[in-house]
Design an enzyme around this catalytic site. Structure first.
Site, PDB file in Angstrom:
ATOM      1  N   TYR A 160       0.837  -1.212   0.000  1.00 36.48           N
ATOM      2  CA  TYR A 160       0.000   0.000   0.000  1.00 36.48           C
ATOM      3  C   TYR A 160       0.867   1.256   0.000  1.00 36.48           C
ATOM      4  O   TYR A 160       0.624   2.189  -0.768  1.00 36.48           O
ATOM      5  CB  TYR A 160      -0.911  -0.030   1.227  1.00 36.48           C
ATOM      6  CG  TYR A 160      -1.850   1.153   1.355  1.00 36.48           C
ATOM      7  CD1 TYR A 160      -3.035   1.203   0.624  1.00 36.48           C
ATOM      8  CD2 TYR A 160      -1.564   2.210   2.217  1.00 36.48           C
ATOM      9  CE1 TYR A 160      -3.904   2.282   0.747  1.00 36.48           C
ATOM     10  CE2 TYR A 160      -2.425   3.281   2.345  1.00 36.48           C
ATOM     11  CZ  TYR A 160      -3.602   3.314   1.611  1.00 36.48           C
ATOM     12  OH  TYR A 160      -4.454   4.387   1.733  1.00 36.48           O
ATOM     13  N   LYS A 164       0.935   4.108  -2.932  1.00 35.50           N
ATOM     14  CA  LYS A 164       0.622   5.525  -2.666  1.00 35.50           C
ATOM     15  C   LYS A 164       1.846   6.400  -2.934  1.00 35.50           C
ATOM     16  O   LYS A 164       1.707   7.544  -3.386  1.00 35.50           O
ATOM     17  CB  LYS A 164       0.128   5.698  -1.233  1.00 35.50           C
ATOM     18  CG  LYS A 164      -1.240   5.070  -0.969  1.00 35.50           C
ATOM     19  CD  LYS A 164      -2.325   5.658  -1.856  1.00 35.50           C
ATOM     20  CE  LYS A 164      -3.732   5.297  -1.383  1.00 35.50           C
ATOM     21  NZ  LYS A 164      -4.778   5.783  -2.318  1.00 35.50           N
TER      22      LYS A 164
HETATM   23  P1  NDP Z   1     -13.709   2.902   1.296  1.00 33.94           P
HETATM   24  O1  NDP Z   1     -13.456   1.435   1.399  1.00 33.94           O
HETATM   25  O2  NDP Z   1     -14.942   3.467   1.899  1.00 33.94           O
HETATM   26  O3  NDP Z   1     -13.669   3.330  -0.232  1.00 33.94           O
HETATM   27  C1  NDP Z   1     -12.935   2.650  -1.202  1.00 33.94           C
HETATM   28  C2  NDP Z   1     -13.676   2.827  -2.495  1.00 33.94           C
HETATM   29  O4  NDP Z   1     -12.909   2.303  -3.590  1.00 33.94           O
HETATM   30  C3  NDP Z   1     -15.016   2.086  -2.531  1.00 33.94           C
HETATM   31  O5  NDP Z   1     -15.954   2.960  -3.097  1.00 33.94           O
HETATM   32  C4  NDP Z   1     -14.767   0.916  -3.464  1.00 33.94           C
HETATM   33  O6  NDP Z   1     -15.936   0.512  -4.189  1.00 33.94           O
HETATM   34  C5  NDP Z   1     -13.785   1.534  -4.426  1.00 33.94           C
HETATM   35  N1  NDP Z   1     -12.984   0.559  -5.166  1.00 33.94           N
HETATM   36  C6  NDP Z   1     -12.129  -0.381  -4.676  1.00 33.94           C
HETATM   37  N2  NDP Z   1     -11.592  -1.081  -5.698  1.00 33.94           N
HETATM   38  C7  NDP Z   1     -12.104  -0.565  -6.829  1.00 33.94           C
HETATM   39  C8  NDP Z   1     -11.944  -0.853  -8.208  1.00 33.94           C
HETATM   40  N3  NDP Z   1     -11.121  -1.823  -8.645  1.00 33.94           N
HETATM   41  N4  NDP Z   1     -12.647  -0.123  -9.120  1.00 33.94           N
HETATM   42  C9  NDP Z   1     -13.477   0.848  -8.723  1.00 33.94           C
HETATM   43  N5  NDP Z   1     -13.671   1.187  -7.425  1.00 33.94           N
HETATM   44  C10 NDP Z   1     -13.002   0.480  -6.506  1.00 33.94           C
HETATM   45  O7  NDP Z   1     -12.408   3.620   1.896  1.00 33.94           O
HETATM   46  P2  NDP Z   1     -11.999   5.163   2.108  1.00 33.94           P
HETATM   47  O8  NDP Z   1     -13.110   6.044   1.716  1.00 33.94           O
HETATM   48  O9  NDP Z   1     -11.422   5.263   3.451  1.00 33.94           O
HETATM   49  O10 NDP Z   1     -10.791   5.292   1.057  1.00 33.94           O
HETATM   50  C11 NDP Z   1     -10.866   6.071  -0.124  1.00 33.94           C
HETATM   51  C12 NDP Z   1      -9.471   6.419  -0.599  1.00 33.94           C
HETATM   52  O11 NDP Z   1      -8.783   7.163   0.422  1.00 33.94           O
HETATM   53  C13 NDP Z   1      -8.567   5.229  -0.926  1.00 33.94           C
HETATM   54  O12 NDP Z   1      -7.820   5.515  -2.088  1.00 33.94           O
HETATM   55  C14 NDP Z   1      -7.635   5.146   0.273  1.00 33.94           C
HETATM   56  O13 NDP Z   1      -6.392   4.581  -0.060  1.00 33.94           O
HETATM   57  C15 NDP Z   1      -7.502   6.622   0.608  1.00 33.94           C
HETATM   58  N6  NDP Z   1      -7.064   6.849   1.982  1.00 33.94           N
HETATM   59  C16 NDP Z   1      -7.818   6.380   3.021  1.00 33.94           C
HETATM   60  C17 NDP Z   1      -7.393   6.575   4.314  1.00 33.94           C
HETATM   61  C18 NDP Z   1      -8.164   6.039   5.482  1.00 33.94           C
HETATM   62  O14 NDP Z   1      -7.589   5.961   6.577  1.00 33.94           O
HETATM   63  N7  NDP Z   1      -9.448   5.691   5.327  1.00 33.94           N
HETATM   64  C19 NDP Z   1      -6.132   7.290   4.610  1.00 33.94           C
HETATM   65  C20 NDP Z   1      -5.437   7.760   3.435  1.00 33.94           C
HETATM   66  C21 NDP Z   1      -5.900   7.543   2.172  1.00 33.94           C
HETATM   67  P3  NDP Z   1     -17.006  -0.533  -3.515  1.00 33.94           P
HETATM   68  O15 NDP Z   1     -17.576   0.186  -2.318  1.00 33.94           O
HETATM   69  O16 NDP Z   1     -18.024  -0.754  -4.573  1.00 33.94           O
HETATM   70  O17 NDP Z   1     -16.208  -1.748  -3.120  1.00 33.94           O
END
Ligand code: NDP
Length: 252
Positions: A160, A164
């Site tokens: 990861y 990133k």
């Molecule tokens: P969530 O799990 O709520 O969101 C992840 C999203 O990515 C979901 O909507 C999921 O869709 C979608 N997704 C995953 N794989 C695919 C794919 N192959 N194609 C299309 N969509 C996909 O997590 P967060 O909201 O917390 O995370 C969102 C972003 O923020 C990520 O990039 C994460 O790395 C980044 N981030 C998060 C942090 C945290 O602590 N939460 C910290 C730093 C960065 P579905 O729901 O349909 O599975």
């Protein structure tokens, strides 16, 4: 907010992974600022449907597309659908992501490849497919979700962190390439945000929160200001920059 003061009035935003967590909160915030919103998601269809209902309740146009961002044909179909429905794309948020903490020695090649594909190939494909429309418009905003782990790294998060970290550099390179076309590319690197994305045990979360200068974990609402700012005209002199909403964990 009065209609005249809306910061994204008339804009069209595409948010990958917009159905849940951070992406969902950003989608609603963009709608509150006047934007029409398209979201892409892969599995949680019910969340996508309920978000569309919430966006439409705000009198915004909304589009929900199932799309695996690692698949070229899916991304091409997604961008085609957005252009067909709205005629333009002003803001792309590369937010889709996955998490799977594990020791390096337990990481299968498939796990490694999937981590790279969702984050790096996904952002590459989405940016490549959206860029021609933004170049024609001579304007656009691309926002890339990186993470504080792009800077810190962390045991059990090697794949990861590497993905990133790659996105952090991708942002800087693409920002230089697209700036002459009036397209601004910037990143947001959140600290730990309490969305359920990271399967940390509650005790570990509490300990992490206590270690932060601000003394608590972040919420998606804590990020809204950064995302609205980077999508709006207010960020017009920001190019290849990263905003770090992280409670003070790192201060780059
Ligand atoms: P969530 O799990 O709520 O969101 C992840 C999203 O990515 C979901 O909507 C999921 O869709 C979608 N997704 C995953 N794989 C695919 C794919 N192959 N194609 C299309 N969509 C996909 O997590 P967060 O909201 O917390 O995370 C969102 C972003 O923020 C990520 O990039 C994460 O790395 C980044 N981030 C998060 C942090 C945290 O602590 N939460 C910290 C730093 C960065 P579905 O729901 O349909 O599975």
């Amino acid at each position: 907010m009065s209609r005249a003061a809306l910061r994204l009035r008339g804009k069209v935003a595409l948010i990958t992974g917009g159905n849940t967590g951070i992406g969902r909160t950003v989608a609603l915030a963009y709608a509150d600022e006047g934007a029409d919103v398209a979201i892409a998601w892969i599995a949680r269809e019910a969340d996508a449907a309920s978000l569309v209902a919430e966006l439409e309740k705000r009198s915004r146009r909304a589009l929900s597309v199932r799309c695996d961002v690692t698949r070229e044909a899916d991304v091409q179909a997604l961008v085609g659908a957005v252009i067909e429905r709205f005629g333009r794309i002003d803001v792309l948020v590369n937010n889709a992501g996955i998490q799977k903490p594990q020791a390096l020695t337990e990481t299968s090649l498939d796990d490694w490849e999937r981590m790279m594909a969702v984050h790096l190939r996904g952002a590459f494909l989405c940016c490549r497919e959206v860029a021609p429309a933004m170049i024609r418009q001579r304007s656009g905003r691309i926002i890339v979700l990186t993470s504080q782990l792009a800077y810190l790294g962390r045991p059990r998060y090697t794949a990861y962190s590497a993905a990133k970290g790659g996105l952090a550099t991708f942002t800087r390179a693409l920002a230089q390439e697209l700036a002459p076309h009036g397209i601004l590319v910037n990143a947001v690197a959140p600290g730990l945000i309490d969305t359920g994305f990271d399967p940390l045990p509650e005790a570990a979360k509490r300990a992490h929160a206590a270690s932060l200068p601000l003394g608590r974990l972040g919420t998606p609402d804590d990020l809204v200001g950064a995302f609205v700012f980077l999508a709006s005209d207010e960020s017009r002199y920001f190019c290849g920059q990263t905003l770090h909403p992280n409670g003070g964990e790192i201060m780059p």
